[in-house]
Design a protein around this motif. Structure first.
Motif, mmCIF file in Angstrom:
data_model
loop_
_atom_site.group_PDB
_atom_site.id
_atom_site.type_symbol
_atom_site.label_atom_id
_atom_site.label_comp_id
_atom_site.label_asym_id
_atom_site.label_seq_id
_atom_site.Cartn_x
_atom_site.Cartn_y
_atom_site.Cartn_z
ATOM 1 N N TRP A 123 0.713 -1.203 0.126
ATOM 2 C CA TRP A 123 -0.117 0.021 -0.129
ATOM 3 C C TRP A 123 0.873 1.258 0.050
ATOM 4 N N LYS A 124 2.052 1.083 0.895
ATOM 5 C CA LYS A 124 2.919 2.484 0.994
ATOM 6 C C LYS A 124 4.095 2.164 -0.176
ATOM 7 N N TRP A 125 3.847 1.481 -1.159
ATOM 8 C CA TRP A 125 4.771 1.049 -2.239
ATOM 9 C C TRP A 125 5.942 2.281 -2.276
ATOM 10 N N GLY A 126 7.297 1.960 -2.398
ATOM 11 C CA GLY A 126 8.118 2.945 -2.415
ATOM 12 C C GLY A 126 8.383 4.037 -1.366
ATOM 13 N N LYS A 127 7.332 3.879 -0.527
ATOM 14 C CA LYS A 127 7.504 5.065 0.677
ATOM 15 C C LYS A 127 8.486 4.589 1.692
ATOM 16 N N ARG A 128 8.669 5.385 2.732
ATOM 17 C CA ARG A 128 9.905 5.243 3.394
ATOM 18 C C ARG A 128 9.306 3.617 4.574
ATOM 19 N N SER A 129 7.865 3.665 4.841
ATOM 20 C CA SER A 129 7.422 2.598 5.456
ATOM 21 C C SER A 129 7.774 1.109 4.804
ATOM 22 N N ASP A 130 7.551 1.348 3.457
ATOM 23 C CA ASP A 130 7.617 0.028 2.612
ATOM 24 C C ASP A 130 9.189 -0.190 2.614
ATOM 25 N N VAL A 131 10.042 0.484 2.297
ATOM 26 C CA VAL A 131 11.452 0.579 2.355
ATOM 27 C C VAL A 131 11.898 -0.173 3.624
ATOM 28 N N SER A 132 11.380 0.354 4.739
ATOM 29 C CA SER A 132 12.089 0.072 6.239
ATOM 30 C C SER A 132 11.568 -1.424 6.405
ATOM 31 N N LEU A 133 10.159 -1.701 5.945
ATOM 32 C CA LEU A 133 9.680 -2.976 6.329
ATOM 33 C C LEU A 133 10.428 -3.981 5.664
ATOM 34 N N LEU A 134 10.695 -3.629 4.138
ATOM 35 C CA LEU A 134 11.307 -4.398 3.301
ATOM 36 C C LEU A 134 12.828 -4.927 3.784
ATOM 37 N N THR A 135 13.416 -3.830 4.048
ATOM 38 C CA THR A 135 14.870 -3.852 4.457
ATOM 39 C C THR A 135 14.784 -5.014 5.848
ATOM 40 N N ILE A 136 13.896 -4.686 6.715
ATOM 41 C CA ILE A 136 13.885 -5.517 8.046
ATOM 42 C C ILE A 136 13.702 -6.937 7.655
ATOM 43 N N PHE A 137 12.623 -7.260 6.832
ATOM 44 C CA PHE A 137 12.336 -8.538 6.565
ATOM 45 C C PHE A 137 13.235 -9.372 5.534
ATOM 46 N N MET A 138 13.917 -8.579 4.687
ATOM 47 C CA MET A 138 15.233 -8.904 3.933
ATOM 48 C C MET A 138 16.259 -9.633 4.882
ATOM 49 N N PHE A 139 16.305 -8.567 5.905
ATOM 50 C CA PHE A 139 17.504 -9.136 6.757
ATOM 51 C C PHE A 139 17.099 -10.094 7.478
ATOM 52 N N LEU A 140 15.883 -10.448 8.098
ATOM 53 C CA LEU A 140 15.411 -11.535 8.632
ATOM 54 C C LEU A 140 15.797 -12.726 7.730
ATOM 55 N N SER A 141 15.162 -12.532 6.595
ATOM 56 C CA SER A 141 15.347 -13.923 5.679
ATOM 57 C C SER A 141 16.732 -14.272 5.355
ATOM 58 N N ALA A 142 17.826 -13.408 5.659
ATOM 59 C CA ALA A 142 19.239 -13.952 5.449
ATOM 60 C C ALA A 142 19.783 -14.498 6.668
ATOM 61 N N MET A 143 18.975 -14.296 7.793
ATOM 62 C CA MET A 143 19.666 -14.900 9.079
ATOM 63 C C MET A 143 19.446 -16.375 9.334
ATOM 64 N N PRO A 144 20.404 -17.121 9.474
ATOM 65 C CA PRO A 144 20.409 -18.624 9.794
ATOM 66 C C PRO A 144 19.599 -18.836 10.962
ATOM 67 N N SER A 145 18.654 -19.737 11.035
ATOM 68 C CA SER A 145 17.684 -20.050 12.119
ATOM 69 C C SER A 145 18.443 -20.278 13.409
ATOM 70 N N PHE A 146 19.606 -21.011 13.365
ATOM 71 C CA PHE A 146 20.399 -21.572 14.705
ATOM 72 C C PHE A 146 21.011 -20.236 15.267
ATOM 73 N N TRP A 147 21.526 -19.498 14.452
ATOM 74 C CA TRP A 147 22.189 -18.187 14.737
ATOM 75 C C TRP A 147 21.317 -17.323 15.516
ATOM 76 N N LEU A 148 20.116 -16.905 14.985
ATOM 77 C CA LEU A 148 18.901 -15.887 15.664
ATOM 78 C C LEU A 148 18.655 -16.762 16.800
ATOM 79 N N GLY A 149 18.256 -17.873 16.746
ATOM 80 C CA GLY A 149 18.160 -18.610 18.019
ATOM 81 C C GLY A 149 19.114 -18.489 19.027
ATOM 82 N N MET A 150 20.322 -18.579 18.708
ATOM 83 C CA MET A 150 21.352 -18.487 19.754
ATOM 84 C C MET A 150 21.458 -16.925 20.292
ATOM 85 N N ILE A 151 21.281 -15.937 19.332
ATOM 86 C CA ILE A 151 21.386 -14.775 19.838
ATOM 87 C C ILE A 151 20.326 -14.320 20.790
ATOM 88 N N LEU A 152 19.057 -14.809 20.404
ATOM 89 C CA LEU A 152 18.056 -14.608 21.512
ATOM 90 C C LEU A 152 18.232 -15.324 22.789
#
Lengths: 325, 607
Positions: A125-154
């Motif tokens: 809905w907010k395509w190309g706007k700041r909220s879209d870019v921020s969300l996209l960045t966060i989710f891309m970042f999450l998708s790149a994280m190995p699950s065991f690593w994220l688990g261990m950090i938490l």
């Protein structure tokens, strides 16, 4: 429709047969033998006759073909057998582990789908706007994280550092808690593995929803609705979101297939007594009957989920139904 | 609207925090949580899974006639006094009076007789083989046991006497399928109160224990397969002690944690480079010697084990045991290695920097390493580098442990052949407890005495010494032969012993501080769990079992166990501080971001 169904069913029966065969062959093609795990530490001291007796007792000295025939018979009668290492019936073993996995992956499926849909919609809905870019960045970042690593950090931050959550297990079993205390205890143990799993899996739904919603927003009927002066909220939820949900349904169905075995890594990191960890341990100890049963459940769930998706899709999207029917 | 939303978020956070706030439980009794790595099934001598810690847990519920003290000398336990006949064939033992099974029935000599005979009827290899040494058992009265042996056995006190837990006859006499009998009622210091498969054991102190009630009231033993989870749980105070050996890289971190104490000392697990002596060029003693000369075990101890270990003795025996021959020392000399190879005909004929076999063929050697053992992999890589400097090419191939075993030791039967060049291998603690095990390791009779000779090594001189040792009873003479055997092994190079990693244990002293470090085993052993009075008696009364047989004397000076007092460390606090600050920053960014997005939406919709 009947022809479509018959075709699909034949196709899936064939897949199940191939899968059963692979399920039998793969563990046996791995080098190593379950003998050491059946005999335990005694293996080093055993005479050849004693070892033969063990193989005999477990039917492991029979030819591969004979073992295969017995295996197919057992699978057909749902007789999963006895675990070599744990020395207990596999149905019992699995029925102890399955609820924990279902609790974890079931909740994950619901939460990650909801969050994915919500954030995907916002993003598109907010395509190309700041909220879209921020969300996209966060989710891309999450998708790149190995699950065991994220688990261990938490674990390191929330469990070890701040002591807010337990580090292992699904419950404080030895405390013999009952009622609400037990529910709280289980929830307490569930938080970290669940959060990790949600963070890892939410991306797929988010990406699918965002992309699908963007496609829908470009359609003529949305422009038409806008031109007619329909309220933005109405366009967003009634016109766009509903139609964009179709690919998400497919993702949901496929994730449903992973509900039995999709959390192996998380279960290992958090020492969570689910079926994924059971399978992992069984592979390490060449516990053939457990490997077979666990793989069978996992692969069957994937096949069934695919089958359901195949059947449901024409209902959800009549266009597809017409083409096939 | 905006305020409502933020208010709701805060309320939710508060609720969740309240829900998960850890209750401060005040305990009247002492509960200790011991983390173990795998399920040990029902804890009796037929069903436990591993020698360590499985058998240690069995020994908390049952008692053997003797036990090993902290230096691994056998001392009487259920037995009060004993005599051994001059010919070493008759053992007369008097049991303590009034020992009770955990159901209140008396433990008598009948139970001892029953156990030994039961093990011959229903075999359990670890116990049956040594129990079979006993020809007959007489029980003239409820506290007297007389065992007659076929022939004198120098290690009889260690195994079976100090290894074999006694079973209650009144429970087991009707059992015909012991491998599936889930009963753990013994005479030991702890009673099994609760067990949930794959999750935990709960043991409670036996108030009637004949050696006094243990200091720990409840012992909870959760099963945690994942190493990191176990270490983190100890660091976070969710466990009080762990059975898993602390990795060297974690020692500093644990030592800097004020609530953890690290206890370390000699470990008897041996890591070595094994040659397949049946395959050329590993069958050539000169070739093996050259490889050994190129290796520097002390460097491996310093780098791979970070100093927490002892370098390998070329005679296999650990320097901290009484059987160690000080004259046997490893030598590193690259130049000598080169000249030995040169003289033996291994020359670089095609000038590629690598030597060929005397017949001109290329040497392509592979070292198999178990992929679950990072220290072994690292050591193998370093060794490959060293060997290259003397002109030999050796590839390191990490593989699934079961695959390595199937190539090195097919079906755990050395008569079934072997398919490898070299491998990084290890033997567990028990191998060092019996110096006579050298025979199993290096005797050429693979179908008989050389049951664990995985390299197929053959040496007439060694075999001769082995025969001599078998025929000798007198302790000093035996030690002389064992010394000669070590010298022979050091001369033949069937293996290159690399190191013995230290046993490193860690625990929370505030919960329980009565741990006893047993050489080669660490702090998880029976002595750690008995009453303080008994512990004092055991550690001061020395030596106990000194019959006309070999009994290990006290350990050498290098066997001192090092206890490291944990201390508050500024470094670790800085580390903790950084993590907290980063986490707080992340939360601030997320909350601020969320607030910004919400407020923007609000403004837009108002517009």
């Amino acid at each position: 429709m009947t022809r479509f169904l018959t075709g699909k069913v034949t196709q899936y029966i064939f897949v199940i047969f191939i899968m059963l065969t692979l399920n039998f062959l793969l563990p046996r093609l791995m080098p190593g033998s379950p003998l050491a795990y059946i005999a335990g530490e005694d293996i080093m001291l055993m005479t050849t006759e004693e070892k033969e007796a063990i193989l005999e007792a477990h039917g492991l000295n029979k030819s591969l073909l004979e073992q295969y025939v017995i295996y197919l018979g057992n699978m057909a009668t749902m007789d999963f057998g006895y675990s070599y290492q744990q020395k207990m019936p596999i149905t019992e073993l699995i029925s102890e582990r399955l609820p924990w996995t279902l609790l974890l992956t079931g909740l994950n499926l619901v939460i990650s789908t909801l969050l994915g849909v919500i954030f995907g919609t916002i993003s598109a809905w907010k395509w190309g706007k700041r909220s879209d870019v921020s969300l996209l960045t966060i989710f891309m970042f999450l998708s790149a994280m190995p699950s065991f690593w994220l688990g261990m950090i938490l674990v390191a931050i929330f469990a070890a550092q701040w002591g807010l959550f337990p580090i292992f297990g699904a419950q404080t079993a030895w405390s013999n808690l009952t009622g609400l205390d037990r529910v709280t205890d289980i929830a307490h143990h569930l938080v970290l593995p669940l959060v990790t799993l949600v963070l890892i899996t939410v991306t797929t739904t988010y990406m699918t929803m965002r992309y699908s919603m963007l496609n829908v927003l470009g359609e003529d009927y949305i422009m038409m609705a806008r031109a007619k002066g329909v309220k933005e909220k109405m366009i967003k939820y009634r016109h766009a979101m509903r139609n964009a949900l179709l690919p998400v349904a497919t993702v949901f169905m496929l994730s449903l297939g992973n509900i039995f075995g999709g959390a192996t890594v998380i279960e290992t990191v958090f020492a969570y007594p689910g079926i994924g960890r059971l399978m992992f341990e069984a592979v390490l100890s060449r516990d053939y009957p457990v490997i077979q049963a666990a793989f069978l459940i996992i692969t069957l769930s994937v096949v069934i989920a695919n089958f359901l998706a195949d059947i449901l899709y024409p209902i959800l999207d009549p266009k597809v139904g017409r083409n096939n029917g | 609207m905006k305020h409502n939303r933020i208010g709701i978020i805060w309320l939710l956070i508060a609720l969740v925090s309240a829900l998960f706030a850890i209750p401060a439980g005040a305990e009247n009794h002492r509960e200790v949580k011991l983390g173990i790595t795998q399920d040990e099934r029902s804890l009796n001598l037929y069903t436990y899974n591993t020698g360590f810690p499985g058998l240690e847990l069995v020994n908390l519920l049952y008692d053997p006639l003797f036990i090993l003290d902290k230096s691994n000398n056998p001392i009487p336990w259920l037995v009060k006094e004993f005599t051994v006949s001059d010919d070493g064939k008759q053992y007369k033992m008097i049991l303590h009076d009034q020992i009770l099974w955990q159901d209140g029935k008396p433990l008598t000599s009948e139970d001892v007789k029953f156990t030994y005979e039961y093990l011959l009827k229903y075999k359990k290899s670890r116990f049956t083989t040594p129990a079979a040494l006993v020809k007959s058992i007489q029980t003239p009265d409820p506290t007297t046991v007389i065992m007659e042996l076929e022939k004198p056995e120098p290690d009889f006190f260690i195994q079976p006497l100090a290894d074999l837990p006694i079973l209650p006859k009144h429970i087991w006499s009707s059992v015909t399928d012991p491998d599936n009998f889930n009963n753990s009622l013994g005479s030991g210091p702890f009673i099994l109160e609760d067990y949930k498969k794959d999750q935990f054991y709960k043991l409670k102190a036996n108030p009637q224990y004949f050696k006094g009630k243990p200091e720990i009231d409840t012992l909870v033993i959760p099963i945690i397969a994942e190493a990191n989870a176990m270490f983190t749980a100890l660091a976070a105070g969710q466990l009080d002690v762990i059975s898993r050996r602390v990795q060297p890289e974690l020692v500093k971190e644990f030592e800097s944690n004020p609530s953890i104490k690290v206890e370390r000392g000699p470990g008897f697990a041996t890591t070595f480079l094994q040659f397949n002596a049946e395959k050329f060029p590993m069958s050539d003693q000169k070739f093996r010697q050259a490889i050994s000369l190129a290796i520097d075990p002390q460097y491996l101890v310093d780098t791979v084990l970070l100093g927490f270990g002892t370098k390998g003795s070329p005679g296999f025996i650990h320097p901290a045991t009484s059987s160690y021959n000080k004259a046997v020392v490893h030598k590193t000399d690259v130049e000598q290695a080169k000249s030995i190879l040169e003289q033996a005909g291994y020359k670089d004929t095609n000038n590629d920097g690598l030597r060929e076999a005397p017949d001109g063929k290329k040497l392509e050697l592979v070292n198999l390493v178990q992929s679950n053992n990072p220290s072994s992999i690292r050591s193998a890589e370093i060794i490959a580098g060293w060997i290259k400097t003397i002109g030999i090419d050796m590839k390191v191939r990490p593989m699934d442990p079961d695959t390595v075993i199937s190539l090195v030791w097919p079906e755990y039967d050395v008569t079934k052949g072997r398919n490898y060049d070299m491998t990084m291998f290890g033997w567990s603690t028990t191998m060092q407890l019996f110096p006579a095990r050298l025979i199993d390791l290096f005797h050429s009779d693979l179908a008989g005495k050389g049951g664990t000779n995985i390299g197929g090594f053959k040496s007439a001189e060694f075999d001769k010494l082995a025969e001599q040792l078998d025929a000798t009873l007198e302790p000093e003479k035996r030690q002389q032969i064992i010394n000669q055997m070590q010298e022979q092994v050091a001369k033949d190079y069937p293996i290159v012993p690399l190191y013995y990693a230290e046993e490193i244990g860690a625990y929370n002293p505030a919960k329980y501080d009565g741990w006893v470090f047993q050489d080669g085993k660490g702090i998880i052993n029976k002595l750690s769990f008995v009453s303080n009075g008994e512990k004092a008696a055991v550690t001061t009364e020395q030596p106990a079992a000194t019959p006309a047989s070999t009994t290990p004397a006290t350990a050498t000076e290098s066997a001192t166990s090092v206890s490291t007092e944990a201390q508050a460390n500024a470094n670790s606090n800085t580390g903790k501080g950084t993590t907290s600050i980063v986490t707080i920053l992340i939360i601030i960014v997320v909350v601020a971001g969320g607030w910004y997005l919400l407020s923007r939406r609000k403004t837009k919709s108002e517009q």
